[in-house]
Design a protein around this motif. Structure first.
Motif, short mmCIF file in Angstrom:
data_model
loop_
_atom_site.label_atom_id
_atom_site.label_comp_id
_atom_site.label_asym_id
_atom_site.label_seq_id
_atom_site.Cartn_x
_atom_site.Cartn_y
_atom_site.Cartn_z
N PHE A 298 0.84 -1.21 0.00
CA PHE A 298 0.00 0.00 0.00
C PHE A 298 0.88 1.26 0.00
N ASN B 101 -9.47 6.56 3.26
CA ASN B 101 -10.26 5.49 2.61
C ASN B 101 -9.53 4.86 1.44
N MET B 102 -8.22 4.77 1.55
CA MET B 102 -7.43 4.25 0.43
C MET B 102 -7.47 2.72 0.37
N ILE B 103 -7.81 2.08 1.49
CA ILE B 103 -7.77 0.62 1.56
C ILE B 103 -9.13 0.14 2.04
N GLY B 104 -9.75 -0.73 1.27
CA GLY B 104 -11.09 -1.16 1.68
C GLY B 104 -11.70 -2.17 0.75
N ALA B 105 -13.00 -2.35 0.92
CA ALA B 105 -13.72 -3.33 0.12
C ALA B 105 -15.17 -2.88 -0.02
N PHE B 106 -15.84 -3.37 -1.05
CA PHE B 106 -17.29 -3.24 -1.12
C PHE B 106 -17.89 -4.43 -0.39
N ALA C 166 -15.28 -8.24 5.59
CA ALA C 166 -15.00 -8.58 4.18
C ALA C 166 -13.73 -9.41 4.06
N LYS D 262 -19.63 0.66 0.99
CA LYS D 262 -18.23 1.09 1.04
C LYS D 262 -17.69 0.90 2.45
N THR D 263 -16.61 0.15 2.56
CA THR D 263 -15.96 -0.03 3.87
C THR D 263 -14.47 0.19 3.68
N PHE E 210 -15.12 -3.67 6.81
CA PHE E 210 -13.92 -4.12 6.09
C PHE E 210 -13.36 -5.39 6.74
N ALA F 180 -6.98 -6.27 -4.24
CA ALA F 180 -8.41 -6.35 -3.89
C ALA F 180 -8.82 -5.21 -2.96
N CYS F 181 -7.88 -4.73 -2.16
CA CYS F 181 -8.20 -3.72 -1.13
C CYS F 181 -7.82 -2.30 -1.56
N PHE F 182 -6.81 -2.14 -2.40
CA PHE F 182 -6.36 -0.79 -2.72
C PHE F 182 -7.48 -0.05 -3.45
N GLN F 183 -7.88 1.07 -2.89
CA GLN F 183 -8.98 1.86 -3.45
C GLN F 183 -10.24 0.99 -3.65
N ARG F 184 -10.40 0.02 -2.78
CA ARG F 184 -11.52 -0.95 -2.83
C ARG F 184 -11.51 -1.82 -4.09
#
Lengths: 359, 359
Positions: free
Chosen positions: A84, B151-156, B115, B141-142, B112, A115-119
Motif C-alpha cells: 500500500f 479510505n485508500m484501503i477497503g472493500a465493497f 470482508a 463502502k468499507t 472491512f 483487492a483492497c487498494f482503493q476498494r
C-alpha cells in the motif's frame, strides 16, 4: 503455447502456458490504466524483474516496483502495508494494475493488496514456481497470515490474466519443483486416473524439467482446478476436494514448524496417509496405495514423516481450518482418481494410517 | 417502523427505520452462524452495547465484543488488526457474523474486517449517528485510512440488514446531528426538490430530534442513495453525484486539519460553494443559492469557511480522490434538485465562488 480459459460467472480470464513467453504481447490487452505496480521478492528480482519491467514500459506504462523479502513469514499485515505504501507513494489511482511476479506468497499478498487498494484495482499474475502455477493461478484466493492462523485474512480476487512460463522454472530449487509436483499429483489422485497414468509415464521428465511436459502438467492441473472452482467459487462444497492430503499435511507442518518441510512435501505425505486410510476403510486396494506412494517417491517427495506423538498429531489436525463446526471432515479416496469429502471414517483406522506412515 | 429494501444485483437487504426497535426480533433472521462479534467504540459502549449483546445472547448465539477507541484517527490498519485479533482469540470460524454498533468509522472498520476475515463473513450494521444512518447504511463502502490518503484501503461489502434506530440519536452531540443533516440536505439538493420543500417545512423539528421526522428524513435519504447505488454499485459514473459539496469540502477539511470541522460541516459549506458556482455559470438563480444557504443555516451548519489562501485551496481540491486522471470534475447544480458531474466549468468563476464564501 497453450491457453486455458477459466470461466467464472461474470468474468473469464486466460492462463497462457508455455516457455519463453512474450510478456509485452501477451499482457498488453489485460493491463488497465497507465500505472502498473510490479510486486516481487528479493529472490526473483535479480532473475526476472527487469524482463517484465522493460516489457511493460515498452507498452508506454508507468511502472513502479515493490520488492518484499522472500518467505512465508513475511506474509503478514506489516508487509502487506508495504505494498500500500508503494502504491500511494507512487501516486497510483484506482485505475491501475498490480502484477504479482513470484511464487504463492507474492501472489497472495499482491492479489490481496489489489483487492483492497482503493476498494479494488486490476490484478495480473506471473507465477514463477510450479506450485503457484498449478495452485494460485486458479481460484482467486488471496490473503495473509495472522499470528493466530494461516490465511485468516484475505479476499477472493480474480486476475485479468495469468502467464505461466516454464522457462522460469529452470532456476527453481529442486525441492520446490518437487513440492509443486505434489500438487500436480494431487489433481490426478483426486479426480483423473488418466492423468495419473500420464504422470506415471512422464514423472522423470517432469523432474528433469522438460518444458513441454511441464507445460502439459500445468495445463491439466489448472484445467482440473478450474472445473472444480467454477462449480464452487466461494468454497461451499466441492472445492474442499482440493484439500486432499492437506489436513494430515497441516498437522505435519504445524508439528515440525512451518518452513522445515515445504507445504508440498507435507501434502505428499498427507496424501499417502489419506490413501492408506482409504485402503483401511476398504475403498481402494493395497496396490492403489503402492501406486500412490510410488508416484510420490519418483517425484522426489517424502512418503512418510518423522515420528509425531499421536495426540499432538490429532490436535493439529482438528485445528485445521477445514474443520467445519468442530466436525473433522477428511478428503479420502473412493478409488484412485475419485476423492470424496466425508466425516464418516473410522477414527481408529485413521490413527493406524497416521502411525503406519511415520519413520 | 418503515422498511426500505436495497436492491443490489444478486442480493437485497432491508434497512429497518424507526425508534425503539426490537433488535432480537429484527436481527434473528439475518444472523448467520452461532458466533457474533459486536464491534463498537468507547463512546457507544456504555450507552447501547449491553442492549444488543443481551438481545443476541437471547437468540442463543455466542457473542464476543471488540471495543475500539472513538475517532477517525483510529481508522487505520493497526486498529483494524485489533478486530482480527478479537475474532481469532474468540475462536471464530468462517460461519460468523460481524455487527457494527457505532458511527461511520465503526461501520467502515467492522465492515472491512468482515470482508477480509476468512475471505468474507457476514455483516450487520447498527448505525448510531444520523450521518452513518443516511450515508453508510447504503452503498457497501468499507475501509480504512492510510497516512497518505483517506479510505485508500477497503472493500465493497454489503450488510445482511441495517437497523437505524432514531431513539439512539437522543445521545448524539448537537454538532454531529447537524453534520448528519448536511448529508440529508445533500440528497434533496442533488436530486429531489420535493424533499427540499419538505425539509424547508420540517428542519426545526429535525434539529429538535423529533423521531418521526428523523425517520422520514432517513428513509428518504437512504431511498435516494439506494436508487443511485443500485445503478452504479462500483462507482463508475452516476454515484459520483453523491459527492456534491465534497471536493470543496475536502479542501476545507484538509486545510483546517481533519477533526477541526466535522465532515458534514465542510460538506455544508462545500455545497454552498457548488451552488454559488452553479449560479455564476448561469444554471441556477440567486434565489436558489439563498434557499441553499438558508436550509443549511437553519440546520445549524456553517455556510462559509475561514479564509484559506486560494492556491492552497485549489491544491487540496485537486488532491481529492474524485479527480479522475488529473482532470478536476465537480458536482454542480443544473437546477435545485438536479445535480450533474462536469469538468466544463469556468475556473475563474470557481475561484470567485470559493472566495465569496469565506469569512
Amino acid at each position: 503455447m497453450q491457453t486455458l480459459h477459466v470461466e467464472l460467472g461474470e468474468r473469464r480470464y486466460p492462463i497462457f502456458i508455455g516457455s519463453h513467453l512474450n510478456p509485452q504481447q501477451l499482457l498488453e490487452p489485460y493491463i488497465h490504466g497507465r500505472q502498473v505496480m510490479v510486486v516481487t521478492n528479493t529472490t526473483v528480482q535479480p532473475l526476472y524483474l527487469s524482463h517484465y519491467v522493460e516489457a511493460i514500459e515498452e507498452l508506454g506504462k508507468q511502472v513502479a516496483v515493490c520488492v518484499l523479502p522472500d518467505g512465508e513469514k513475511y506474509k503478514n499485515i506489516e508487509h502487506l502495508n508495504l505494498i500500500f505504501n508503494a502504491l500511494l507513494e507512487a501516486g497510483f489511482n484506482r485505475d491501475c494494475t498490480v502484477l504479482a511476479l513470484g511464487g504463492g506468497v507474492i501472489g497472495d499478498m499482491a492479489g490481496f493488496a489489489s483487492a483492497c487498494f482503493q476498494r479494488g484495482v486490476y490484478f495480473i499474475q506471473v507465477p514463477t514456481t510450479l506450485l503457484s502455477q498449478v495452485d494460485s493461478s486458479v481460484g482467486g484466493k488471496t490473503g495473509i497470515n495472522h499470528p493466530l492462523g494461516k490465511n485468516m485474512i484475505g479476499a477472493f480476487q480474480q486476475p485479468q490474466v495469468v502467464l505461466a512460463d516454464m522457462a522460469q522454472l529452470k532456476t527453481l530449487p529442486a525441492r520446490e519443483l518437487s513440492a509443486g509436483l505434489a500438487e500436480v499429483i494431487k489433481y490426478a489422485l483426486l479426480g483423473d486416473e488418466d492423468f495419473l497414468i500420464w504422470l506415471e509415464t512422464n514423472i522423470e521428465g517432469l523432474v528433469a524439467r522438460d518444458f513441454e511436459l511441464l507445460a502439459e502438467a500445468v495445463y491439466r492441473s489448472c484445467a482440473h482446478k478450474a472445473r472444480i472452482v467454477a462449480n464452487d467459487e466461494k468454497e461451499q462444497g466441492e472445492r474442499a476436494l482440493l484439500n486432499l492430503g492437506h489436513t494430515f499435511g497441516h498437522a505435519i507442518e504445524s508439528y515440525l514448524g512451518y518452513g522445515i518441510w515445504l507445504h508440498g512435501e507435507a501434502v505428499a505425505t498427507g496424501m499417502v496417509m489419506a490413501a492408506d486410510l482409504s485402503y483401511r476403510m476398504g475403498w481402494i486396494s493395497q496396490n492403489d496405495v503402492e501406486r500412490t506412494k510410488n508416484i510420490i517417491q519418483r517425484a522426489q517427495l517424502p512418503v512418510a514423516c518423522p515420528k509425531i506423538p499421536l495426540d499432538e498429531f490429532l490436535a493439529y489436525m482438528s485445528h485445521d481450518k477445514k474443520v467445519l463446526n468442530g466436525q473433522l471432515r477428511l478428503v479420502l479416496l473412493k478409488q484412485l482418481g475419485q476423492a470424496i469429502i466425508t466425516k464418516d471414517f473410522d477414527v481408529e483406522l485413521m490413527k493406524q494410517a497416521i502411525l503406519a506412515n511415520q519413520v
